[in-house]
Each structure stands twice: as C-alpha cells, then as structure tokens.
Design a protein around this motif. Structure first.
Motif, PDB file in Angstrom:
ATOM      1  N   ILE A 146     -13.432 -10.570  20.807  1.00 21.96           N
ATOM      2  CA  ILE A 146     -13.389 -11.990  20.441  1.00 21.96           C
ATOM      3  C   ILE A 146     -13.415 -12.144  18.926  1.00 21.96           C
ATOM      4  N   PHE A 147     -14.249 -11.348  18.262  1.00 22.45           N
ATOM      5  CA  PHE A 147     -14.314 -11.411  16.797  1.00 22.45           C
ATOM      6  C   PHE A 147     -12.964 -11.028  16.188  1.00 22.45           C
ATOM      7  N   ASP A 148     -12.336  -9.965  16.694  1.00 30.54           N
ATOM      8  CA  ASP A 148     -11.022  -9.554  16.181  1.00 30.54           C
ATOM      9  C   ASP A 148      -9.971 -10.636  16.418  1.00 30.54           C
ATOM     10  N   LEU A 149     -10.029 -11.278  17.581  1.00 36.97           N
ATOM     11  CA  LEU A 149      -9.049 -12.319  17.892  1.00 36.97           C
ATOM     12  C   LEU A 149      -9.234 -13.524  16.976  1.00 36.97           C
ATOM     13  N   ILE A 150     -10.467 -13.954  16.776  1.00 38.45           N
ATOM     14  CA  ILE A 150     -10.723 -15.094  15.897  1.00 38.45           C
ATOM     15  C   ILE A 150     -10.309 -14.772  14.464  1.00 38.45           C
ATOM     16  N   ASP A 151     -10.582 -13.543  14.023  1.00 38.89           N
ATOM     17  CA  ASP A 151     -10.201 -13.129  12.676  1.00 38.89           C
ATOM     18  C   ASP A 151      -8.684 -13.078  12.523  1.00 38.89           C
ATOM     19  N   SER A 152      -7.984 -12.610  13.566  1.00 36.94           N
ATOM     20  CA  SER A 152      -6.514 -12.548  13.519  1.00 36.94           C
ATOM     21  C   SER A 152      -5.900 -13.941  13.454  1.00 36.94           C
ATOM     22  N   LEU A 153      -6.558 -14.917  14.062  1.00 41.74           N
ATOM     23  CA  LEU A 153      -6.057 -16.280  14.030  1.00 41.74           C
ATOM     24  C   LEU A 153      -6.402 -16.998  12.728  1.00 41.74           C
ATOM     25  N   GLY A 154      -7.180 -16.343  11.863  1.00 36.65           N
ATOM     26  CA  GLY A 154      -7.566 -16.947  10.601  1.00 36.65           C
ATOM     27  C   GLY A 154      -8.628 -18.023  10.731  1.00 36.65           C
ATOM     28  N   LEU A 155      -9.447 -17.953  11.789  1.00 37.69           N
ATOM     29  CA  LEU A 155     -10.469 -18.969  12.035  1.00 37.69           C
ATOM     30  C   LEU A 155     -11.882 -18.434  11.890  1.00 37.69           C
ATOM     31  N   SER A 156     -12.025 -17.237  11.329  1.00 42.91           N
ATOM     32  CA  SER A 156     -13.357 -16.626  11.241  1.00 42.91           C
ATOM     33  C   SER A 156     -14.274 -17.345  10.266  1.00 42.91           C
ATOM     34  N   GLY A 161     -13.396 -21.660  14.713  1.00 42.75           N
ATOM     35  CA  GLY A 161     -13.439 -20.314  15.260  1.00 42.75           C
ATOM     36  C   GLY A 161     -14.599 -20.133  16.230  1.00 42.75           C
ATOM     37  N   ILE A 162     -15.790 -20.639  15.851  1.00 47.43           N
ATOM     38  CA  ILE A 162     -16.940 -20.565  16.747  1.00 47.43           C
ATOM     39  C   ILE A 162     -16.691 -21.396  17.998  1.00 47.43           C
ATOM     40  N   THR A 163     -16.079 -22.564  17.819  1.00 52.60           N
ATOM     41  CA  THR A 163     -15.791 -23.434  18.958  1.00 52.60           C
ATOM     42  C   THR A 163     -14.845 -22.763  19.934  1.00 52.60           C
ATOM     43  N   LEU A 164     -13.793 -22.152  19.416  1.00 48.44           N
ATOM     44  CA  LEU A 164     -12.826 -21.470  20.283  1.00 48.44           C
ATOM     45  C   LEU A 164     -13.473 -20.290  20.996  1.00 48.44           C
ATOM     46  N   ALA A 165     -14.360 -19.575  20.303  1.00 45.71           N
ATOM     47  CA  ALA A 165     -15.051 -18.452  20.928  1.00 45.71           C
ATOM     48  C   ALA A 165     -15.974 -18.923  22.051  1.00 45.71           C
ATOM     49  N   GLU A 166     -16.651 -20.044  21.849  1.00 39.84           N
ATOM     50  CA  GLU A 166     -17.550 -20.571  22.875  1.00 39.84           C
ATOM     51  C   GLU A 166     -16.780 -21.109  24.074  1.00 39.84           C
ATOM     52  N   ALA A 167     -15.611 -21.687  23.824  1.00 43.05           N
ATOM     53  CA  ALA A 167     -14.837 -22.294  24.910  1.00 43.05           C
ATOM     54  C   ALA A 167     -13.853 -21.331  25.542  1.00 43.05           C
ATOM     55  N   GLY A 168     -13.629 -20.178  24.894  1.00 41.79           N
ATOM     56  CA  GLY A 168     -12.578 -19.289  25.370  1.00 41.79           C
ATOM     57  C   GLY A 168     -12.900 -18.551  26.651  1.00 41.79           C
ATOM     58  N   GLY A 169     -14.171 -18.258  26.885  1.00 41.57           N
ATOM     59  CA  GLY A 169     -14.523 -17.527  28.087  1.00 41.57           C
ATOM     60  C   GLY A 169     -14.378 -18.383  29.329  1.00 41.57           C
TER      61      GLY A 169
END
Length: 297
Positions: A146-156, A161-169
């Motif tokens: 998840i960290f790599d994906l958020i970083d690749s999207l430029g949202l780290s 980025g935190i919102t997408l990580a919380e909602a992505g699962g």
C-alpha cells in the motif's frame, strides 16, 4: 341514544396492557445475568473512567491513589494537549480522512456487492473464494504494498494518500452483506427501470441502493470505526510528515515528547475517544437495526 352510547364506548380510553409477570425461572436467570454481567461491565468501563479522570489531574495525583475523583480539576491539560501537542490539527486530519474514506469505501463496496448479488458471470465463485481468503490476511502484510502504491501515485505527502489507503481495502463483511441483500430484491424492479431507459449506474443509485438502507448504515458505521481508530497505516504514511498525523498516531508520538506528562496524554486520549463514543451513543439504535436488517435481508 344507542348511537351516543356506542360513540361513548368507542371514545373511552382503553386500559393500558398489563405487563406479563416474569416466571420464577426467568427472574432467577435475570438476577444471575445481572450479577455476572455487572462486574464485567465495570471492568470494561474502568479504563475509560481512569483515562478521563486522569485528564483532570496532575501527575502526582494520577499515581498517588486509585480514587478516580479529585478536588482540583486541571483543565489546563486539555489546553496544552490542544495547543502544545497539536491535537486540533490531528483532529481535523482524522475528520477529513474518516469522512472521505467513508464516501469512497461505501461506494466501492456497494458497487461490488451489487454486481455479485445481481449478476451471474464466469469466475464469480473464484471472487467469493478470494474475498474469503482476504479475511484471514493480516494487515501487516499489506502495509508495504500500500505504501509503494500510494508513493507511486504521488500521494504519499498528502491527506488524500492516507484517505485512499484507509478506503482502499475491501471490507469483505460489508461486500457480502450488500451482495446478499441485493440478491433477494425482486428482479422486476430492474426490468421496469430498464424499460424506462435507465442504465447500470442509474438502476444501482436510484432503485436498489435506496432499498439497502440497513446495509448502508452498517457499512458507514464500520468504516467510521475503522478509519477513526486505525493506527498502523497512518503511522507508516506519516513518518516523514508529522503535520499529516491522525489522532491515533499523534497520541502515540506524545510518548517521545511528553512521556512524563500523563495528564496531558490522558487529555489527548479523551479528545480522541469522545467523538467516537458520542457517535456510538447516538447511532447505537441504528447500529443494531442495521445489523438485524442486513441479516434478515
């Protein structure tokens, strides 16, 4: 006269229904249940009482006695927690992350449940099997991807980025509840909407989703509790961005800066606990009804 007599009888107030007297066995079971559950409830509630009472004490008073009450209220603990520990910023970050993650998560889970519940397609059973396996997957195994994906999207470096990580699962329980609820709704609704020219999204949003209010309430409450209390993902995503911390991470960070100031730490914990306690008290009726309605559906 007979008509007046009949009207008088009809308008006369009905006696209140008599309460059924409990049987002896029922009274005994109730007494035993109270004696068993009351100590358990006190043990469960005591940590919350201790934290709240400690937020109004000085360090010497906190560890001086086990008495939860104090003669002097140290309200400055809350002032310092809000200003010095920056709990105000962390609270706003948590509200943003929680609110937006609810919108994203509920929408995605509802759509996935709608497709699984209303349509038949190859690989459907495989998807159900994969969802069942996700339940047993620990969160720690998904943090690095998840960290790599958020970083690749430029949202780290942003709250998005935190919102997408919380909602992505994907919440498997919510998806299955939506799928089961949508599956039992009549197909004639979809056929009538199709004849009126409605497409896939319009049928989902205007026909089926409004009928799934019990499951919708369940999804909102579960996502709120998850996003508000989550610690691991926000900790990893905010290691280099202290301004983006949520409440859970912000309270944890106080151990390094204010380790000896337990009064302020307790005040910060109370600030984090109060919103979710208030929300649960207000929505507990809907929380129970949503689960019962989802199960019946």
């Amino acid at each position: 006269m007979p008509d007046a007599t009949v009207a008088t009888i009809e308008e006369s107030p009905q006696p209140p229904p008599r309460r059924r007297r409990l049987k002896r066995s029922e009274r005994l079971a109730l007494i035993v249940g109270v004696f068993i559950l009351l100590p358990i409830a006190l043990v469960w509630v005591y940590p919350f009482i201790w934290v709240f009472s400690s937020s109004l004490k000085s360090n010497s008073e906190i560890f001086g006695s086990l008495n939860p009450f104090t003669s002097t209220l140290h309200l400055d603990n809350y002032v310092r927690a809000w200003r010095e520990a920056d709990m105000g910023r962390y609270l706003l970050n948590t509200i943003f992350v929680t609110g937006m993650s609810i919108v994203i998560s509920v929408t995605v889970n509802a759509l996935l449940g709608y497709v699984l519940g209303r349509y038949t397609f190859p690989g459907k059973k495989v998807i159900y099997g994969l969802l069942a396996l996700v339940v047993f997957l620990p969160q720690g195994y998904t943090v690095i991807p998840i960290f790599d994906l958020i970083d690749s999207l430029g949202l780290s470096g942003s709250l998005w980025g935190i919102t997408l990580a919380e909602a992505g699962g994907v919440s498997v329980i919510v998806v299955l509840l939506f799928a089961g609820y949508f599956a039992q709704l009549p197909k004639e609704l979809e056929e009538a909407a199709t004849m009126d020219g409605a497409g896939f999204l319009r049928i989902f949003a205007q026909v089926y989703l409004p009928l799934a209010k019990p499951v919708l309430a369940t999804a909102v409450i579960l996502q709120f509790m998850h996003a508000w209390n989550d610690f691991l993902l926000p900790l990893v995503l905010t290691l280099s961005q202290p301004d983006l911390r949520t409440l859970a991470v912000g309270i944890y960070s106080l151990q390094n800066q204010y380790f000896s100031d337990w009064g302020m730490m307790s005040a910060a914990s109370t600030i984090a606990l109060l919103p979710i306690i208030i929300v649960f008290i207000v929505l507990q009726k809907y929380f129970i009804e949503s689960f019962s309605g989802a199960v019946k559906g």
